[in-house]
Design a protein around this motif. Sequence first.
Motif, short mmCIF file in Angstrom:
data_model
loop_
_atom_site.label_atom_id
_atom_site.label_comp_id
_atom_site.label_asym_id
_atom_site.label_seq_id
_atom_site.Cartn_x
_atom_site.Cartn_y
_atom_site.Cartn_z
N GLU A 7 11.17 1.24 -4.49
CA GLU A 7 11.04 0.22 -3.45
C GLU A 7 11.30 -1.16 -4.03
OE1 GLU A 7 7.70 -0.30 -0.21
OE2 GLU A 7 7.17 -1.45 -2.00
N THR A 361 11.20 -5.44 2.60
CA THR A 361 11.09 -4.27 1.73
C THR A 361 12.33 -3.39 1.94
OG1 THR A 361 9.93 -2.97 3.38
CG2 THR A 361 8.56 -4.12 1.78
N TRP A 363 13.72 0.61 0.71
CA TRP A 363 13.43 1.87 -0.01
C TRP A 363 14.76 2.48 -0.45
CZ3 TRP A 363 10.04 4.46 -2.64
CH2 TRP A 363 10.20 5.84 -2.85
#
Length: 366
Positions: A7, A361, A363
């Motif tokens: 992440e 964020t 991933w």
Amino acid sequence: MQITGIELRRIAMPLVAPFRTSFGTETTRDVLLVRVVTPDAEGWGECVAMSEPLYSSEYVDGAADVMRRFLIPALPRTADPQAVGPALAPIRGHRMAKAALEAAVLDASLRITGESFGHYLGATRDRVPCGVSVGITGSVAELLDTVAAYVEEGYVRVKLKIGPGWDVTPVRAVRERFGEDLLLQVDANAAYTLADARHLARLDAFDLLLIEQPLADDDLVQHARLARTLRTPICLDESIESAAHAAAAITLGACSVVNVKPGRVGGYLEARRIHDLCRAHGVAVWCGGMLETGIGRAANVALAALPGFTLPGDTSASRRYFGTDVTPPFELSGGHLDVPAGAGLGVEPIPDVLNEVTTATEWIPF
Ligand code: OSB
Ligand code: MG
């Protein structure tokens, strides 16, 4: 231990006061955190690149881009910290981005074995003496108040940021006000040229521990010339991006002290190699800082506990930077910070605080 995914988490950390250097003013620390996920543990790393490429060529958006496009795809499948550097070596530069990934892999693997960062790196102390880096202020009076507050808090060494037009006068004022016992040093962040040698020699009168990075980052030869004209020891920061650079600087006589910043040199393992090399040559090292959150600070404090770190570092307490840190705060006690003793970094982000400051964020599955 296979890596499941990584992440990238961008956070915005307001600074308690603007931090001005010869290259710019920072009011909010724009930080890229890396979280490496494995089935058995997670590990955190902090990328120390700043939002603009003014300290060095790296910057946060560039670091995120090189991580997702080149570095993460090149990582070894198993989370072996020793294998990270060699796997990423074909990609040139981008040391701060590489260092963050290596740190996160190190944290994950140490959490599994239960070993602390400090123990893994070879720390020989459980607490480290701390200095503080003081930015350029609007007036000498303001600088004296700022330094007085830090001395009152217990910092054992003061570093003043300097640049053309802000050097001899503020340094003289601080030396006169706080006396000859104050451990005092200056950092120019590459703001001068060799033509300023006679001017810089005026700083010799103030018994400074060192002058950090007076000249351009890519000019070891000129630093070696300057070293022969100054009584104040020269310390290099920006110029030293690897153990090979440190070896060259020592051979040339370009410095007698090295500021070790793991991000700048590509990771904690290269930082340890620089420590080992300098120690073997009798060159003092100290741990620099890049306005890190508690994540990066935990690892820096562990590194600063190695035996060759004989000068106080820029490893200040969390409150010198942030109203609320993302980890439990690092607090000064008798001018020292404790080296975290728990597994890995020994600290973790507090989920609520982290979410509060998160701006993005991403991933990346493995
Ligand atoms: O040159 O050491 C430097 C902060 C950001 C970028 C470069 C530098 C610094 C500091 C502050 O001096 C060190 C710290 O307190 O983290
Ligand atoms: Mg510096």
